[in-house]
Motif scaffolding. Structure first.
Motif, mmCIF file in Angstrom:
data_model
loop_
_atom_site.group_PDB
_atom_site.id
_atom_site.type_symbol
_atom_site.label_atom_id
_atom_site.label_comp_id
_atom_site.label_asym_id
_atom_site.label_seq_id
_atom_site.Cartn_x
_atom_site.Cartn_y
_atom_site.Cartn_z
ATOM 1 N N LEU A 101 66.739 -10.110 -35.654
ATOM 2 C CA LEU A 101 66.029 -11.240 -35.058
ATOM 3 C C LEU A 101 64.523 -11.043 -34.996
ATOM 4 C CD1 LEU A 101 66.452 -13.979 -33.529
ATOM 5 C CD2 LEU A 101 66.508 -12.632 -31.419
ATOM 6 N N SER A 102 64.081 -9.895 -34.529
ATOM 7 C CA SER A 102 62.643 -9.683 -34.310
ATOM 8 C C SER A 102 61.841 -9.742 -35.602
ATOM 9 C CB SER A 102 62.407 -8.341 -33.606
ATOM 10 O OG SER A 102 62.868 -7.261 -34.395
ATOM 11 N N SER A 103 62.475 -9.455 -36.740
ATOM 12 C CA SER A 103 61.747 -9.431 -38.017
ATOM 13 C C SER A 103 61.273 -10.819 -38.436
ATOM 14 C CB SER A 103 62.633 -8.829 -39.117
ATOM 15 O OG SER A 103 63.731 -9.684 -39.417
ATOM 16 N N TYR A 104 61.886 -11.868 -37.883
ATOM 17 C CA TYR A 104 61.502 -13.232 -38.246
ATOM 18 C C TYR A 104 60.346 -13.756 -37.393
ATOM 19 C CZ TYR A 104 66.065 -12.954 -40.480
ATOM 20 O OH TYR A 104 67.136 -12.553 -41.237
ATOM 21 N N PHE A 105 59.960 -12.996 -36.365
ATOM 22 C CA PHE A 105 58.921 -13.463 -35.455
ATOM 23 C C PHE A 105 57.820 -12.418 -35.268
ATOM 24 C CE2 PHE A 105 62.940 -15.493 -34.285
ATOM 25 C CZ PHE A 105 62.593 -16.825 -34.430
ATOM 26 N N GLU A 106 57.647 -11.577 -36.268
ATOM 27 C CA GLU A 106 56.610 -10.543 -36.186
ATOM 28 C C GLU A 106 55.228 -11.187 -36.097
ATOM 29 O OE1 GLU A 106 57.133 -8.045 -39.560
ATOM 30 O OE2 GLU A 106 58.826 -6.930 -38.688
ATOM 31 N N GLY A 107 54.420 -10.686 -35.181
ATOM 32 C CA GLY A 107 53.061 -11.203 -35.011
ATOM 33 C C GLY A 107 52.982 -12.455 -34.180
ATOM 34 N N GLU A 108 54.136 -13.001 -33.753
ATOM 35 C CA GLU A 108 54.131 -14.211 -32.940
ATOM 36 C C GLU A 108 54.220 -13.865 -31.451
ATOM 37 O OE1 GLU A 108 56.850 -17.276 -33.993
ATOM 38 O OE2 GLU A 108 56.676 -16.915 -36.153
ATOM 39 N N GLU A 109 53.806 -14.799 -30.630
ATOM 40 C CA GLU A 109 53.936 -14.633 -29.182
ATOM 41 C C GLU A 109 55.411 -14.531 -28.815
ATOM 42 O OE1 GLU A 109 52.898 -17.114 -25.064
ATOM 43 O OE2 GLU A 109 52.221 -17.863 -27.021
ATOM 44 N N LYS A 110 55.720 -13.696 -27.835
ATOM 45 C CA LYS A 110 57.104 -13.540 -27.423
ATOM 46 C C LYS A 110 57.592 -14.780 -26.667
ATOM 47 C CE LYS A 110 57.251 -8.500 -27.338
ATOM 48 N NZ LYS A 110 57.637 -7.299 -26.557
ATOM 49 N N PHE A 111 58.904 -14.875 -26.522
ATOM 50 C CA PHE A 111 59.524 -16.060 -25.933
ATOM 51 C C PHE A 111 59.669 -15.932 -24.415
ATOM 52 C CE2 PHE A 111 60.833 -16.169 -30.355
ATOM 53 C CZ PHE A 111 60.663 -17.509 -30.678
#
Length: 249
Positions: A101-111
């Motif tokens: 999961l985390s690999s699709y949101f690298e560099g993005e703000e956390k949820f």
């Protein structure tokens, strides 16, 4: 079958069910907690109320419309809603594997909120998914999981697990930086062994069956070096809390 006979049989069935239902309490277990805040009929309203705020980032794991239309995007209209699923389809923004999961949101703000309903039983390695959720959720963020404790086999061959309330507490425990707000079960089931079971079990009642299990938790801290998190290095007490395995009576 003539109408009179059919009506009579339906009446007998309804009467039998009415009598049987008076004894449904017998199938409950007193030490099993029932969900209240996020029971099966309440969790959506609860999440919409706490999550639908400007600036919030919401992630639903397993967002694809399978059994009906989703109203999540509309209910989270003031927040930033992201639908994640293994397959593309309606209400899916990001297609991917929840085990990564985390690999699709690298560099993005956390949820601020990560939630999933009727999916965890279909993940081959749910303990890995729990780690991935911890990675993408900010400190102070909320995680909600609804899955099944006792339910019919479905979506085979990808129906891997059933979860108790304690099982969910272990996955989302202090060891991963979570604090439990509520965990419990919903929708009791009345059961018995069938006539096809082993002789010593035939037709015996089965107590303590519940359809849905829910977990509501809060991430209270980040775990150091979470990329190398290893369940085998975790002390048992950090996942089972102050509970103890019952001694034989």
């Amino acid at each position: 079958m003539n109408k009179l006979l059919k009506k009579t049989l339906l009446g007998i069935r309804e009467l039998a069910l009415s009598i049987e239902s008076r004894f449904d309490w017998y199938f409950l277990e007193s030490d099993v907690p029932m969900s209240n805040i996020v029971s099966h009929q309440k969790w959506q309203k609860y999440l919409y109320e706490i999550g639908n705020k400007p600036g919030n980032r919401i992630l639903e794991i397993g967002s694809r419309e399978v059994t009906g239309l989703s109203n999540a995007r509309q209910e989270f209209s003031r927040a930033k809603y992201v639908g994640f699923d293994y397959y593309p389809g309606n209400n899916v923004d990001v297609v991917g594997d929840a085990h990564k999961l985390s690999s699709y949101f690298e560099g993005e703000e956390k949820f601020d909120l990560v939630y999933s309903s009727a999916c965890l039983e279909h993940f081959a390695m749910p303990w890995v998914v729990a780690i991935e959720i911890a990675k993408v959720l900010k400190v102070g963020g909320i995680v909600f999981i609804e899955t099944h404790f006792s339910y019919s086999s479905h979506s085979r061959p990808w129906h891997f697990f059933q979860f108790s309330d304690m099982g969910l507490r272990v996955l989302f425990s202090e060891a991963l930086g979570f604090e439990c707000v509520e965990s419990g079960l919903s929708n009791p089931i009345v059961g018995r062994f069938s006539s096809l079971a082993d002789a010593y079990l035939k037709n015996k009642p089965v107590r303590g069956l519940y359809c849905h299990s829910q977990y509501l938790g809060k991430k209270v801290k980040d775990i150091n070096d979470i990329d190398n998190f290893d369940w085998q290095k975790i002390d048992l007490t950090s996942v089972v809390g102050n509970t103890q395995y019952p001694e034989s009576s």
